[in-house]
Write a protein that holds these residues in place. Structure first.
Motif, short mmCIF file in Angstrom:
data_model
loop_
_atom_site.label_atom_id
_atom_site.label_comp_id
_atom_site.label_asym_id
_atom_site.label_seq_id
_atom_site.Cartn_x
_atom_site.Cartn_y
_atom_site.Cartn_z
N PHE A 525 0.73 -1.27 -0.08
CA PHE A 525 0.15 -0.16 0.16
C PHE A 525 0.74 1.38 0.05
N ASP A 526 2.40 1.08 0.86
CA ASP A 526 2.52 2.11 1.40
C ASP A 526 3.79 3.07 0.04
N ARG A 527 3.73 2.13 -1.16
CA ARG A 527 4.28 2.02 -2.23
C ARG A 527 3.60 2.86 -3.34
N ILE A 528 2.52 2.68 -3.33
CA ILE A 528 1.25 3.38 -5.13
C ILE A 528 0.79 4.32 -4.43
N ARG A 529 1.11 5.18 -5.93
CA ARG A 529 0.89 6.56 -5.31
C ARG A 529 -0.45 6.90 -7.03
N LEU A 530 -1.18 7.92 -6.97
CA LEU A 530 -2.26 8.56 -7.96
C LEU A 530 -1.53 9.38 -8.57
N LEU A 531 -1.92 8.94 -9.94
CA LEU A 531 -2.04 10.12 -11.18
C LEU A 531 -3.16 10.32 -11.79
N GLN A 532 -4.17 11.71 -11.29
CA GLN A 532 -5.23 11.68 -11.55
C GLN A 532 -5.01 13.11 -12.60
N GLY A 533 -4.69 14.28 -12.66
CA GLY A 533 -4.43 15.34 -12.97
C GLY A 533 -3.79 16.09 -13.86
N ASP A 534 -3.60 15.26 -15.38
CA ASP A 534 -2.71 15.62 -16.40
C ASP A 534 -3.21 15.00 -17.04
N SER A 535 -3.69 15.97 -17.78
CA SER A 535 -4.53 15.45 -19.39
C SER A 535 -3.57 14.00 -20.23
N ASP A 536 -2.21 15.04 -20.39
CA ASP A 536 -1.28 14.31 -21.37
C ASP A 536 -0.87 12.52 -21.06
N GLU A 537 -1.74 12.40 -19.67
CA GLU A 537 -1.41 10.44 -19.22
C GLU A 537 -2.81 10.08 -19.35
N LEU A 538 -3.91 10.66 -19.93
CA LEU A 538 -4.56 9.72 -20.12
C LEU A 538 -5.33 9.29 -21.87
N ILE A 539 -5.86 8.36 -21.23
CA ILE A 539 -6.16 7.42 -22.42
C ILE A 539 -8.09 7.63 -23.43
N ALA A 540 -8.72 7.36 -21.27
CA ALA A 540 -9.80 8.34 -21.31
C ALA A 540 -10.05 9.03 -20.58
N GLY A 541 -10.92 9.58 -19.46
CA GLY A 541 -11.55 9.40 -18.14
C GLY A 541 -12.59 10.82 -18.41
N GLY A 542 -13.71 9.67 -17.46
CA GLY A 542 -14.88 10.91 -17.56
C GLY A 542 -15.05 11.15 -16.63
N GLY A 543 -13.88 11.75 -15.67
CA GLY A 543 -14.11 13.10 -14.31
C GLY A 543 -15.07 12.08 -13.18
N THR A 544 -15.23 13.13 -11.95
CA THR A 544 -15.69 12.67 -11.07
C THR A 544 -16.90 13.91 -10.75
N GLY A 545 -17.70 13.39 -10.67
CA GLY A 545 -19.15 13.72 -10.83
C GLY A 545 -20.36 12.69 -10.53
N GLY A 546 -21.58 12.95 -9.88
CA GLY A 546 -22.34 11.49 -10.06
C GLY A 546 -22.12 10.82 -9.22
N SER A 547 -21.36 10.68 -8.26
CA SER A 547 -20.83 9.60 -7.48
C SER A 547 -21.14 8.42 -7.86
N LYS A 548 -19.91 8.14 -8.68
CA LYS A 548 -20.21 6.78 -9.34
C LYS A 548 -18.25 6.94 -9.79
N SER A 549 -17.08 7.27 -9.25
CA SER A 549 -16.55 7.56 -9.47
C SER A 549 -15.01 5.95 -9.35
N MET A 550 -15.92 5.64 -8.25
CA MET A 550 -15.36 4.13 -7.52
C MET A 550 -15.35 3.31 -8.76
N MET A 551 -16.97 3.28 -8.95
CA MET A 551 -17.40 1.99 -9.73
C MET A 551 -16.66 2.57 -11.33
N ALA A 552 -16.13 3.88 -11.02
CA ALA A 552 -15.22 3.50 -12.94
C ALA A 552 -13.26 3.80 -12.80
N SER A 553 -13.46 4.48 -11.69
CA SER A 553 -11.58 4.45 -11.48
C SER A 553 -11.59 3.13 -10.92
#
Length: 789
Positions: A525-553
């Motif tokens: 667990f302590d070796r895991i990092r999270l990257l969400q905020g750089d559009s250059d790193e993404l190939i898809a992304g529905g964003g956060t809204g509608g209480s769906k983040s865990m269902m999606a990500s």
């Protein structure tokens, strides 16, 4: 004993799915080490200030920037003509419902700077850029804006009435959308045959969003590559990048990069492309330097999208046994002056989906007029139509129980969708896949000590207080998850990065996402990092809204993990000299079946980084870029029970007891789920009792600061009793249902039902939100006067 296997088992016990793991970002944020947009200082950056209309409605005669341009430090002063010459587009609305007669909804453009008319106080008309923020502010005050005022209208109901001032020449009645859902003839027949009909006029009051961090953005442009960069707090960099590229900049998506660091709250407000961003793009290209803008709090009251603001007539038809026959909602939704990204959604389809709630209501009809008014644009706010729908239904149910003399708990039980009826096709064209609504109601009644209420009420009466209790038995329909990225990257420093297109603006994504990865891959667990905020790193992304983040990500992470395991088995088979079919994976290790020969996933990643000679066809990395396809909506539900005390001499209302039982499906992190629910409940209490956005008859915002706009504070809320009753969802791989906005859906009806329950004792059968001391006192005095007459 295999010590390494035991360590993985211990790690799962502490950090796996279902464990109350604290938010990993909190130590940094609490020490003031977060990096928000306004913290960024780009080399040679300039500063922009927006010039806004001081009139709610009027014709622009002249905008003179001559004096402003001559002031010290000023680099430029711009109007709508400059943006038009620059070729910039305008923001659009993604909602496109037809009118009830089949004609298309009206879609006026929302320009970054207006040139013909101003339509609300705060409407941007020009902007100034200078070397410093102070210089830009001084120069903005020197811009001369000559406006011929016109009459204004701020109420949606009045805006749609004959003779109201028209905001747009081609929309004389101000109606953007005349929405209709349901079979009007069947609903009318059900009402005609009903033994009883309950009717309430219900107001869902307008709110200022009040995110902790005001909006801020920095734009830059590389003239050589033609590439744009925007640093901004938002709800998803991938979707915002696409909107900016296609609608505003009119360039291929690879020509723009959107970056978000820490984001201090949004609640739906920061999801869209705002006019200020277009202004920054223009200035950055014209001046060949980064340009920064940061909202001030008083300006954010005017420039941010507002929430809610609906007026309804709610009607519930029942038979002689108290069974629901039909629900009919007719009313108005206030869009404000411009058509925001999702503004027609809340008082229309989301109202439809959520109003039927946990009940097997056979028929529903919703008829809503979405109306332009001379107020700040309205868009999504925590729940975005879901709390509104539940609020209408639960107020009607509570009123019906009082009118019919049926116990309010029994009336709900009598009409619940039962587990045997699931999957259940609702009248709103949704299908409930799971739920145990009566069990949750019964559990909530027990947790709230329902039987002990009369004793507590007597104690309150002895102190001169009115005491009431209310139920909010809600069900939400979450937003359907869009395509979402699940990237897993094994870094050279021995850490593992999750890459996904949702975005944390206060939810605490890092810990639960890491818990899913730890559970599936056994990565520490302590070796895991999270990257969400750089559009250059993404190939898809529905964003956060509608209480769906865990269902999606979450689902994307699970599916990406399976691909990592497939690649790992291939490499492990070579390193362990065994057939792929003989390799099994568990607890972070690849093992030859029936032996103790094994290699850990982190060890494989380390060996691959060293560049071993591998046979052709074997993967040279465990890294995965995966896209999760969309899944259906989920149906979080629960029962909240609030108790309030009212001082009849002052009208002051206090929430003195609050209990809740919720079904959020499989709970990844109970600590964070409870925190999310607490936040939603507090916002619901704020709307129910104190938050009120008020405009005068000229369209001036009277509640334009915290001197006039009240927010709930710690003393305004009690300790919460929180209980989970999870019934796993069957429509997504993790069985989760979403919890981020459910607190509002339970709080609005439970608190207001409690207020009305207390006031019914003195002859007040109904009161609308917000139940401020003044409005409660006036209702009590009115009831006393009526009794005396």
């Amino acid at each position: 004993m295999d010590v390494r296997n035991d360590s993985h088992d211990w790690s799962l016990q502490k950090f796996g799915i279902g464990q109350p793991v604290p938010r990993t970002e909190d130590p940094k944020l609490l020490r003031g080490l977060g990096r928000y947009t306004d913290d960024i200082k780009a080399p040679h950056q300039a500063y922009a200030v927006i010039v806004r209309s001081r009139h709610a409605h009027g014709v622009i005669r002249k905008i003179d920037t001559t004096e402003a341009r001559a002031m010290p430090g000023v680099l430029g002063a711009y109007t709508a003509a400059d943006l038009a010459a620059g070729g910039f587009g305008t923001s659009g609305c993604i909602i496109n419902f037809p009118n009830r007669d089949g004609t298309p909804m009206r879609r006026p453009i929302w320009p970054a700077l207006t040139s013909d008319k101003v339509r609300y106080v705060g409407d941007p008309v020009a902007f100034v850029v200078a070397q410093t923020a102070a210089q830009a502010k001084d120069a903005a005050e020197a811009v001369v804006v000559d406006i011929d005022p016109l009459p204004a209208v701020t109420s949606a109901k009045l805006g749609a009435s004959p003779g109201a001032p028209s905001l747009y020449d081609d929309i004389p009645d101000n109606i953007c959308l005349d929405f209709h859902f349901g079979d009007a003839a069947k609903v009318a027949a059900a009402f005609a045959a009903a033994a009883h009909v309950t009717r309430l006029e219900i107001v869902n009051n307008r709110l200022v969003v009040c995110a902790m961090e005001p909006r801020s953005a920095i734009a830059s442009h590389d003239a050589d590559s033609g590439r744009w960069t925007l640093n901004v707090g938002c709800q998803g960099v991938f979707g915002l990048r696409n909107q900016l590229a296609t609608e505003i900049l009119k360039v291929p998506t690879e020509k723009i990069r959107v970056l978000s660091g820490n984001v201090g709250g949004s609640f739906g407000m920061k999801a869209q492309a705002y006019p200020e961003y277009t202004c920054l793009f223009h200035a950055a290209r014209a001046l060949r330097r980064p340009v920064k803008w940061t909202d001030e709090r008083s300006e954010s009251f005017l420039s941010d999208s507002h929430g809610r603001d609906h007026e309804y007539l709610g009607e519930l038809a029942l038979d002689k046994e108290g069974h629901f026959l039909a629900l009919r909602i007719t009313g108005y939704g206030n869009l404000g002056a411009h058509l925001a990204t999702v503004s027609p959604l809340m008082p229309t389809l989301n109202l439809v989906k959520n109003a039927v709630g946990v009940y097997r209501t056979p028929l529903i009809e919703v008829a809503t007029k979405c109306v332009f008014t001379n107020t700040s644009p309205v868009s999504a706010y925590r729940g975005a139509g879901r709390p509104e729908g539940n609020y209408v239904m639960e107020r009607l149910v509570e009123a019906a129980a009082a009118e019919l003399g049926i116990d309010r708990v029994e009336l709900r039980r009598r009409n619940h969708v039962t587990p045997e009826q699931i999957p259940f096709n609702s009248a709103a064209a949704t299908t409930y896949d799971s739920g145990d609504f009566t069990a949750i109601l019964d559990r909530a009644v027990d947790v709230a000590d329902w039987q002990g209420f009369e004793r507590r009420k007597a104690e309150s009466r002895a102190r001169g207080r009115l005491r009431g209790r209310g139920i909010g038995n809600y069900l939400e329909v979450t937003a359907p998850p869009q395509k979402e990225m699940g990237g897993i990257r094994f870094e050279t420093d021995g850490t593992v990065t999750i890459i996904t297109g949702t975005l944390d603006y206060g939810q605490g994504h890092a810990s639960p996402f890491a818990q899913v990865l730890t559970e599936k891959l056994g990565v520490p667990f302590d070796r895991i990092r999270l990257l969400q905020g750089d559009s250059d790193e993404l190939i898809a992304g529905g964003g956060t809204g509608g209480s769906k983040s865990m269902m999606a990500s979450g689902a994307a992470i699970v599916e990406a993990s399976e691909k990592v395991i497939e690649k790992g088995k291939q490499v492990a088979s070579f390193m362990l000299e065994a057939a792929i079919a003989d390799i099994e994976f568990g607890h972070g290790r690849f093992t030859i079946v029936g032996t103790d020969r094994a290699i850990g996933i982190m060890e494989i990643a380390e060996k691959l980084r060293a560049g071993p000679k591998l046979p052709a066809g074997l993967p040279h990395s465990l890294d995965v870029k995966h896209v999760h396809e969309q899944a259906p909506s989920a149906f979080p539900n629960g029962c909240h029970i609030a108790e309030v005390e009212i001082d009849p001499d002052t009208g002051v209302t206090e929430v003195v007891k609050y209990s809740m039982v919720n079904d959020f499906g499989v709970i990844i992190n109970p600590l964070l789920v409870e925190g999310q629910c607490h936040g939603g409940v507090v916002q619901g209490i704020g709307q129910a009792l104190m938050e009120r956005t008020v405009y005068d008859e000229d369209g001036q915002l009277l509640t334009g600061s915290y001197m006039d706009y009240a927010l709930p504070r710690a003393p305004d809320v009690p300790n919460f009793s929180f209980v989970s009753h999870p019934v796993p969802a069957k429509t997504n791989i993790l069985g989760v249902k979403g919890c981020g906005e459910a607190g509002c859906a339970g709080a609005l009806p439970s608190v207001m039902n409690a207020v009305v329950d207390a006031l019914r004792e003195v002859g007040v059968p109904h009161i609308n939100m917000p139940a401020t001391p003044q409005l409660v006192w006036e209702a009590i005095q009115g009831a006393r006067a009526k009794r005396a007459s």
